[in-house]
Write a protein that holds these residues in place. Structure first.
Motif, short mmCIF file in Angstrom:
data_model
loop_
_atom_site.label_atom_id
_atom_site.label_comp_id
_atom_site.label_asym_id
_atom_site.label_seq_id
_atom_site.Cartn_x
_atom_site.Cartn_y
_atom_site.Cartn_z
N LYS A 99 -46.78 106.85 67.03
CA LYS A 99 -46.18 106.44 68.22
C LYS A 99 -44.61 106.04 67.77
O LYS A 99 -43.80 106.82 68.33
CB LYS A 99 -46.50 105.56 69.08
CG LYS A 99 -45.94 105.07 70.45
CD LYS A 99 -46.55 103.84 71.32
CE LYS A 99 -45.88 103.69 72.40
NZ LYS A 99 -46.45 102.68 73.24
N GLU A 121 -39.40 104.65 74.73
CA GLU A 121 -41.06 104.58 74.77
C GLU A 121 -41.19 104.95 76.26
O GLU A 121 -42.06 105.71 76.64
CB GLU A 121 -41.47 103.45 74.27
CG GLU A 121 -41.62 103.18 73.14
CD GLU A 121 -42.16 101.54 72.54
OE1 GLU A 121 -42.38 100.98 73.46
OE2 GLU A 121 -42.39 101.61 71.23
N HIS A 122 -40.53 104.17 77.25
CA HIS A 122 -40.82 104.37 78.90
C HIS A 122 -40.27 106.17 79.04
O HIS A 122 -41.01 106.79 79.77
CB HIS A 122 -39.74 103.72 79.45
CG HIS A 122 -39.84 103.91 80.83
ND1 HIS A 122 -41.04 103.53 81.74
CD2 HIS A 122 -38.99 104.56 81.94
CE1 HIS A 122 -40.74 103.94 83.02
NE2 HIS A 122 -39.41 104.54 83.13
N TRP A 123 -39.20 106.61 78.39
CA TRP A 123 -39.02 107.94 78.57
C TRP A 123 -40.10 109.00 77.82
O TRP A 123 -40.15 110.08 78.44
CB TRP A 123 -37.48 108.32 78.15
CG TRP A 123 -36.28 108.43 79.15
CD1 TRP A 123 -36.41 108.84 80.23
CD2 TRP A 123 -35.11 107.73 78.88
NE1 TRP A 123 -35.24 108.61 80.97
CE2 TRP A 123 -34.33 108.04 80.24
CE3 TRP A 123 -34.43 107.17 77.70
CZ2 TRP A 123 -32.96 107.45 80.41
CZ3 TRP A 123 -32.89 106.63 77.90
CH2 TRP A 123 -32.48 106.90 79.12
N ALA A 124 -40.47 108.65 76.91
CA ALA A 124 -41.49 109.45 76.26
C ALA A 124 -42.65 109.46 77.15
O ALA A 124 -43.29 110.61 77.28
CB ALA A 124 -41.68 108.95 74.99
N GLU A 125 -43.05 108.26 77.69
CA GLU A 125 -44.33 108.26 78.50
C GLU A 125 -43.89 109.27 79.93
O GLU A 125 -44.87 110.02 80.26
CB GLU A 125 -44.68 107.02 79.04
CG GLU A 125 -45.46 106.24 78.04
CD GLU A 125 -45.39 104.70 78.12
OE1 GLU A 125 -45.20 104.23 79.39
OE2 GLU A 125 -45.59 103.86 77.40
N ARG A 126 -42.88 109.23 80.32
CA ARG A 126 -42.40 110.01 81.55
C ARG A 126 -42.39 111.57 81.26
O ARG A 126 -43.18 112.12 82.00
CB ARG A 126 -41.12 109.53 81.85
CG ARG A 126 -41.03 108.43 82.85
CD ARG A 126 -39.63 107.93 83.25
NE ARG A 126 -39.11 109.15 83.78
CZ ARG A 126 -38.98 109.07 85.29
NH1 ARG A 126 -39.72 108.42 85.96
NH2 ARG A 126 -38.31 110.12 85.81
N ARG A 127 -41.94 111.92 80.09
CA ARG A 127 -41.93 113.09 79.69
C ARG A 127 -43.27 113.71 79.56
O ARG A 127 -43.64 114.94 79.76
CB ARG A 127 -41.27 113.43 78.20
CG ARG A 127 -39.68 113.41 78.63
CD ARG A 127 -38.86 113.99 77.25
NE ARG A 127 -39.23 113.44 76.24
CZ ARG A 127 -38.57 112.39 75.52
NH1 ARG A 127 -37.58 111.71 76.55
NH2 ARG A 127 -39.06 111.66 74.46
N LYS A 128 -44.17 113.00 79.01
CA LYS A 128 -45.68 113.27 78.78
C LYS A 128 -46.28 113.51 80.15
O LYS A 128 -46.99 114.77 80.21
CB LYS A 128 -46.40 112.18 77.93
CG LYS A 128 -47.78 112.62 77.45
CD LYS A 128 -48.57 111.49 76.68
CE LYS A 128 -49.95 111.68 76.32
NZ LYS A 128 -50.69 110.57 75.59
N ALA A 129 -46.09 112.64 80.94
CA ALA A 129 -46.61 112.89 82.31
C ALA A 129 -46.07 113.96 83.00
O ALA A 129 -46.97 114.84 83.47
CB ALA A 129 -46.33 111.59 83.21
N GLN A 189 -47.75 117.13 81.34
CA GLN A 189 -48.95 117.31 81.90
C GLN A 189 -49.21 118.15 83.31
O GLN A 189 -50.34 118.69 83.62
CB GLN A 189 -49.80 116.07 81.78
CG GLN A 189 -50.21 115.49 80.06
CD GLN A 189 -50.62 114.27 80.29
OE1 GLN A 189 -50.69 113.39 81.40
NE2 GLN A 189 -51.21 113.76 79.16
#
Length: 372
Positions: free
Chosen positions: A286, A218-226, A229
């Protein structure tokens, strides 16, 4: 038959050997491109046709060992067949071409491995036509040494070999080892239930917790999303690759432990057929996004090949109703599992962790298949 691949780094060769290896890499690349062009001109994907029409000419054009030259022809045919297959399926496909250097494939009867008195392993292979060969030392880990000793003792036989140079100038070799496993009659079956909260649960009451891994994904998914963007796409791809390699390592560790447990207990392993697993464990948006990066098939394949090497039988069973069936009285009801994580039979009152119940039922189905 069970095949494993050893990827090993080569120690820096001297100047003379380095020049020969670089030249071999360049000529092999030219040969692959030439064979591909000939296959397109002849409009064929047949090895027999391409060999009959071009091999004699290729032998005079390219200073390569005959076995290596044949491998270049097979590499070209493989690229062409892949292209034709995609076209037949109606998918987008551009004409294949070898733009970058490709690993040199060496036939299994054209190279050899030896251990020096000092303990260092070397690999001997041809770099040109004729019988001349060069020997290059290998930077072998303890795992590699164990497998090379297996080869030396005759516990397995060698398959083809590939050699290449990475962008940093380091040389690598990959060798296929082919084992013929011998299986023993199992004294029982260990069922394995795959999941997300618990990566794997064994019927012998052993759990592999997936929560720390889920948090990290989940942490990696948030990093990739950022990163997406902000337009840092190359960095995003690098992060995704790092995650895949890390998850592959996790799957290796889990599969190794499961196989060792089964081997120590003298039991077979029962796995659920993975068709439709993503539909069976769907959740929030999610959760489903994270599930798409969860490689259940890879974990199952690791268990299967490690089990074959260890002489442990693996069975696949239909997981239908395994989460709703009471392993004690056999009652099947969706009300037996009112919550996601806990099972309680409405008929006999038996209760346990829901994933363990699934593993017990998978083991029971495998035992039925064995006639035990």
């Amino acid at each position: 038959m069970q095949t494993i691949t050893l990827k090993m780094k080569l120690l820096s060769p001297n100047k003379g050997k380095l020049e020969k290896m670089i030249r071999m890499l360049e000529i092999y690349h030219q040969a692959c491109s030439w064979f591909l062009a000939q296959a397109e001109a002849l409009n064929t994907a047949s090895r027999a046709v391409l060999n009959r029409e071009t091999y004699k000419q290729a032998s005079g054009l390219f200073d390569l060992n005959r076995g290596t030259l044949q491998c270049a022809m097979l590499k070209a045919l493989s690229a062409r067949r892949s292209y034709l297959s995609r076209k037949q399926r109606g998918k987008k496909a551009s004409l294949p071409k070898f733009e970058t250097m490709v690993p040199v494939m060496v036939r299994q009867d054209c190279y050899s491995l030896h251990q020096l008195p000092s303990g260092t392993w070397v690999i001997k292979f041809p770099v040109s036509s004729g019988r001349s060969q060069i020997a290059v030392p290998i930077a072998a880990s303890l795992y590699h040494v164990r497998k090379l000793v297996d080869l030396a003792r005759g516990s397995c036989r060698q398959g083809s070999m590939e050699i290449w140079r990475d962008k940093g100038g380091e040389w690598y070799v990959s060798i296929s080892l082919i084992y013929e496993p011998s299986f023993k009659e199992p004294s029982g079956v260990i069922g394995v239930d795959f999941g997300i909260v618990k990566l794997a649960v064994l019927s012998s009451n052993i759990f592999f917790d997936g929560r720390p891994i889920r948090w990290r994904k989940e942490h990696w998914a948030e990093r990739r999303k950022a990163l997406q963007q902000t337009g840092r796409l190359s960095r995003m791809k690098k992060e995704a690759g790092h995650e895949r390699r890390w998850m592959r390592y996790i799957n290796h560790c889990i599969s190794k432990r499961i196989v060792q447990i089964a081997k120590d207990e003298g039991k077979a392993i029962a796995l659920e057929q993975l068709t439709g697993i993503r539909e069976r464990v769907r959740g929030s948006k999610k959760f489903n996004r994270m599930l798409s990066g969860w490689n259940f098939k890879e974990l199952a394949s690791f268990i299967e090949y490690k089990a074959a090497l260890a002489g442990v039988l693996v069975f696949y069973v239909d997981p239908k109703e395994t989460s709703k069936t009471c392993p004690k009285c056999g009652n099947v009801s969706r009300y037996n599992r009112k919550t996601q994580g806990w099972f309680k039979c409405i008929k006999c009152g038996y209760q346990s962790d829901a994933d363990r119940v699934g593993a017990l039922n998978i083991a029971a189905k495998a035992l039925n298949a064995l006639g035990a």
